[in-house]
Design an enzyme around this catalytic site. Structure first.
Site, PDB file in Angstrom:
ATOM      1  N   SER A  50       0.917  -1.151  -0.021  1.00 16.37           N
ATOM      2  CA  SER A  50       0.163   0.223   0.194  1.00 16.37           C
ATOM      3  C   SER A  50       0.725   1.330  -0.059  1.00 16.37           C
ATOM      4  CB  SER A  50      -0.797   0.058   1.068  1.00 16.37           C
ATOM      5  OG  SER A  50      -0.353  -0.345   2.339  1.00 16.37           O
ATOM      6  N   HIS A  67       1.685   4.803   4.896  1.00 20.97           N
ATOM      7  CA  HIS A  67       1.089   5.517   3.684  1.00 20.97           C
ATOM      8  C   HIS A  67       1.456   6.682   3.554  1.00 20.97           C
ATOM      9  CE1 HIS A  67      -2.714   2.341   4.441  1.00 20.97           C
ATOM     10  NE2 HIS A  67      -1.435   1.850   3.967  1.00 20.97           N
TER      11      HIS A  67
END
Length: 405
Positions: free
Chosen positions: A145, A197
């Site tokens: 991610s 992230h």
């Protein structure tokens, strides 16, 4: 009633068509991540302590392999499913634009920069003199991610869209899209790495602002890899996209090679770019000079001062084309004038010769003979030429004039 012979394609056929449209590297990443997850599921491996991204392990034990191993491992079925479903459209688009080898290099570069940002921020939070928070140093993060957030920033900047849809529920300004996704995922899923992230977003912006220019090689590097015998079997596959000739309709996001020094870039352009919080679409002047590096007319994402908008680039091309057409028209007109001048010279020469012959034959062709022939309806110039050709013989001159008439 005649049965309908046109039936819908089966699920297997649709899946095959969908899978065939996914480029080589993107499909390879999907297969590798899926196989690794299945193997871990079958053998019961779920701790990930040995391979996860841990800032403390990287700093204290220098386990650099964690930087790259952690991105291909996933903790649950939903984890790998969501990441791979997000990778397919993002990776496919960027791979068609950049080429398979170039995209692989970009993924490695983003993974490295994500790790550097992660370690720096975790160390700053843990060892600052005001408030120490050591949890981030011992965090164990896995998954693709972080790379996906970097791709989101790059693809959003490349697309030039003003708004983006969040899960099809509502639209947000494009420049806030990655940040809103960061908040939404953190609220919906508590067991996610906020710092991972966030570092992905920072790496994406760093790439689009051109901070990695000195780390991105030229086209010869990618061409040498593609021509290597080790990749010959991969290059021959139809899904493999060459960096120098993949999709002719593609546009490449890449750095711009401006002549700005690193110190000047840091002191001037970075702060000016950070004020907008979103890289602007543009095309560097080198893009036209190095168009052979790209599958098509490459668009660059950078912080270079020498940027022009696509409209201005199109206008420049149209001006160039109009100038070329004007040059061709001028050349054609010049050629026509030269031909006309040559014809006029030939006519003048012929007339001069005729006048000279006429004067020479004045003794043979008297004015009386000329008037006779003119009274018969012939033009005086033609009569003089005919008499000169007939050596003053009226009968022969009449025949000549009759044939001309």
């Amino acid at each position: 009633m005649r049965p309908n012979i046109v039936s819908e394609a089966g699920l297997h056929t649709r899946f095959g068509q969908w899978w065939d449209n996914i480029p080589f590297l993107t499909s390879a990443v999907v297969i590798i991540c899926s196989i690794i997850y299945l193997v871990c599921l079958l053998v019961g491996y779920d701790s990930f302590v040995e391979i996860c991204f841990s800032p403390s392990a990287i700093i204290s034990q220098f386990q650099v392999y964690r930087i790259y191993a952690s991105i291909i491992f996933h903790g649950s079925l939903l984890h790998v499913l969501f990441n791979m479903m997000a990778l397919v459209p993002l990776g496919s688009e960027l791979e068609r634009i950049m080429g398979s080898v170039r995209l692989f290099y970009m993924i490695v570069l983003l993974a490295t920069s994500n790790a550097i940002f992660h370690v720096l921020i975790a160390s700053l939070v843990a060892y600052n003199p005001f408030y120490s928070y050591h949890h981030l140093m011992n965090e164990c993060a896995i998954g693709f991610s972080g790379i996906l957030f970097s791709m989101i920033v790059i693809e959003t900047s490349l697309s030039g869209a003003q708004t983006r849809s969040v899960f099809g529920l509502f639209n947000v300004p494009a420049k806030w899209y990655a940040w809103i996704l960061l908040v939404v995922f953190q609220l919906l899923m508590t067991n996610v790495s906020l710092l991972g992230h966030l570092c992905g977003i920072l790496s994406g912006f760093a790439y689009t602002y051109g901070l990695f220019n000195f780390l991105i090689p030229g086209s010869s590097f990618y061409s040498a890899i593609e021509s290597s015998s080790l990749l010959s079997s991969c290059v021959r596959r139809p899904k493999f996209i060459l960096c120098t000739g993949g999709n002719p309709q593609a546009h490449i996001p890449t750095h711009s090679s401006s002549n700005t020094s690193p110190s000047g870039l840091i002191s001037g352009n970075i702060w000016r770019n950070l004020s907008s919080w979103m890289p602007q679409r543009g095309m560097s002047t080198q893009a036209t000079q190095e168009s052979s590096r790209f599958p098509g007319r490459g668009r660059t994402l950078s912080s270079s001062q020498s940027q022009t908008t696509p409209d201005s680039t199109l206008e420049a091309r149209l001006l160039d084309n109009s100038n070329l057409d004007h040059s061709l028209d001028v050349a054609a007109i010049t050629t026509q004038h030269q031909v006309l001048d040559e014809r006029r010279s030939s006519v003048d020469s012929a007339a001069a010769v005729a006048r000279g012959n006429t004067r020479h034959q004045d003794s043979l062709a008297s004015e009386e003979d000329i008037q006779k022939l003119v009274s018969m309806g012939f033009e005086r110039t033609q009569v003089e030429v005919a008499l000169a050709a007939a050596d003053g013989d009226l009968n022969i001159a009449v025949e000549i004039l009759s044939q001309q008439g």
